[in-house]
Design a protein around this motif. Sequence first.
Motif, PDB file in Angstrom:
ATOM      1  N   GLY A   1       0.778  -1.235   0.000  1.00  0.00           N
ATOM      2  CA  GLY A   1       0.000   0.000   0.000  1.00  0.00           C
ATOM      3  C   GLY A   1       0.805   1.277   0.000  1.00  0.00           C
ATOM      4  O   GLY A   1       0.246   2.365  -0.102  1.00  0.00           O
ATOM      5  N   ASN A   2       2.120   1.186   0.101  1.00  0.00           N
ATOM      6  CA  ASN A   2       2.993   2.363   0.068  1.00  0.00           C
ATOM      7  C   ASN A   2       3.567   2.541  -1.329  1.00  0.00           C
ATOM      8  O   ASN A   2       4.081   1.593  -1.920  1.00  0.00           O
ATOM      9  CB  ASN A   2       4.158   2.202   1.054  1.00  0.00           C
ATOM     10  CG  ASN A   2       3.701   2.281   2.486  1.00  0.00           C
ATOM     11  OD1 ASN A   2       3.146   3.273   2.917  1.00  0.00           O
ATOM     12  ND2 ASN A   2       3.928   1.209   3.232  1.00  0.00           N
ATOM     13  N   MET A   3       3.500   3.774  -1.827  1.00  0.00           N
ATOM     14  CA  MET A   3       4.092   4.037  -3.129  1.00  0.00           C
ATOM     15  C   MET A   3       5.598   3.825  -3.063  1.00  0.00           C
ATOM     16  O   MET A   3       6.260   4.310  -2.154  1.00  0.00           O
ATOM     17  CB  MET A   3       3.796   5.459  -3.575  1.00  0.00           C
ATOM     18  CG  MET A   3       4.114   5.666  -5.023  1.00  0.00           C
ATOM     19  SD  MET A   3       4.731   7.304  -5.245  1.00  0.00           S
ATOM     20  CE  MET A   3       5.883   7.034  -6.542  1.00  0.00           C
ATOM     21  N   CYS A   4       6.118   3.081  -4.020  1.00  0.00           N
ATOM     22  CA  CYS A   4       7.540   2.749  -4.076  1.00  0.00           C
ATOM     23  C   CYS A   4       8.230   3.523  -5.199  1.00  0.00           C
ATOM     24  O   CYS A   4       9.208   4.216  -4.980  1.00  0.00           O
ATOM     25  CB  CYS A   4       7.676   1.239  -4.283  1.00  0.00           C
ATOM     26  SG  CYS A   4       9.355   0.648  -4.421  1.00  0.00           S
ATOM     27  N   CYS A   5       7.692   3.367  -6.401  1.00  0.00           N
ATOM     28  CA  CYS A   5       8.279   4.015  -7.564  1.00  0.00           C
ATOM     29  C   CYS A   5       7.209   4.141  -8.635  1.00  0.00           C
ATOM     30  O   CYS A   5       6.101   3.643  -8.478  1.00  0.00           O
ATOM     31  CB  CYS A   5       9.493   3.243  -8.065  1.00  0.00           C
ATOM     32  SG  CYS A   5       9.151   1.540  -8.549  1.00  0.00           S
ATOM     33  N   GLY A   6       7.563   4.795  -9.710  1.00  0.00           N
ATOM     34  CA  GLY A   6       6.591   4.959 -10.778  1.00  0.00           C
ATOM     35  C   GLY A   6       7.222   5.484 -12.043  1.00  0.00           C
ATOM     36  O   GLY A   6       8.429   5.748 -12.093  1.00  0.00           O
ATOM     37  N   ILE A   7       6.374   5.637 -13.036  1.00  0.00           N
ATOM     38  CA  ILE A   7       6.789   6.142 -14.336  1.00  0.00           C
ATOM     39  C   ILE A   7       5.907   7.347 -14.654  1.00  0.00           C
ATOM     40  O   ILE A   7       4.681   7.250 -14.596  1.00  0.00           O
ATOM     41  CB  ILE A   7       6.576   5.090 -15.448  1.00  0.00           C
ATOM     42  CG1 ILE A   7       7.123   3.719 -15.059  1.00  0.00           C
ATOM     43  CG2 ILE A   7       7.138   5.591 -16.771  1.00  0.00           C
ATOM     44  CD1 ILE A   7       8.575   3.670 -14.721  1.00  0.00           C
ATOM     45  N   THR A   8       6.508   8.470 -14.954  1.00  0.00           N
ATOM     46  CA  THR A   8       5.791   9.626 -15.468  1.00  0.00           C
ATOM     47  C   THR A   8       6.490  10.049 -16.743  1.00  0.00           C
ATOM     48  O   THR A   8       7.702  10.237 -16.750  1.00  0.00           O
ATOM     49  CB  THR A   8       5.760  10.801 -14.468  1.00  0.00           C
ATOM     50  OG1 THR A   8       7.085  11.177 -14.149  1.00  0.00           O
ATOM     51  CG2 THR A   8       5.008  10.435 -13.207  1.00  0.00           C
ATOM     52  N   HIS A   9       5.729  10.138 -17.792  1.00  0.00           N
ATOM     53  CA  HIS A   9       6.264  10.448 -19.115  1.00  0.00           C
ATOM     54  C   HIS A   9       7.388   9.456 -19.448  1.00  0.00           C
ATOM     55  O   HIS A   9       7.150   8.277 -19.550  1.00  0.00           O
ATOM     56  CB  HIS A   9       6.701  11.907 -19.209  1.00  0.00           C
ATOM     57  CG  HIS A   9       5.611  12.855 -18.857  1.00  0.00           C
ATOM     58  ND1 HIS A   9       4.534  13.095 -19.673  1.00  0.00           N
ATOM     59  CD2 HIS A   9       5.400  13.600 -17.738  1.00  0.00           C
ATOM     60  CE1 HIS A   9       3.717  13.945 -19.097  1.00  0.00           C
ATOM     61  NE2 HIS A   9       4.215  14.267 -17.919  1.00  0.00           N
ATOM     62  N   GLN A  10       8.595   9.942 -19.545  1.00  0.00           N
ATOM     63  CA  GLN A  10       9.750   9.096 -19.880  1.00  0.00           C
ATOM     64  C   GLN A  10      10.701   8.932 -18.704  1.00  0.00           C
ATOM     65  O   GLN A  10      11.837   8.492 -18.873  1.00  0.00           O
ATOM     66  CB  GLN A  10      10.515   9.702 -21.064  1.00  0.00           C
ATOM     67  CG  GLN A  10       9.687   9.906 -22.307  1.00  0.00           C
ATOM     68  CD  GLN A  10       9.260   8.594 -22.932  1.00  0.00           C
ATOM     69  OE1 GLN A  10      10.051   7.675 -23.078  1.00  0.00           O
ATOM     70  NE2 GLN A  10       7.993   8.500 -23.293  1.00  0.00           N
TER      71      GLN A  10
END
Length: 110
Positions: free
Chosen positions: A36-45
């Motif tokens: 439930g905790n945000m770890c990482c992500g992708i935004t645009h490139q």
Amino acid sequence: MAYDEALAQRVHQLLKRRKGFSQRKMFGGMCFMLHGNMCCGITHQELMLRLGEKNTAKALEESFTREMDFTGKPIKSMIYVERPGFEDDADLKYWVNQAVKFVQSLPPKS
């Protein structure tokens, strides 16, 4: 395309076997969660990482990193990594593991 789907798939492959893994669309991109905790992500490139304030300050000394400023105000616990910093699979794994290490220190969200 709001985010790099091929990069999201690469991150998914690194995290999918971890206990508590989930993913969902956030910040106009794809976010990867652990318990439930945000770890990482992708935004645009770009790769977005949650590292905590102390680790973020150190990570900003690395090439191809910058403060996360999604709202125009820097977020002290997160960074962006630009494409040259994660093109190599070993580099991507390194960065994702840094975020995993920090998020594993947090209590699970209910």
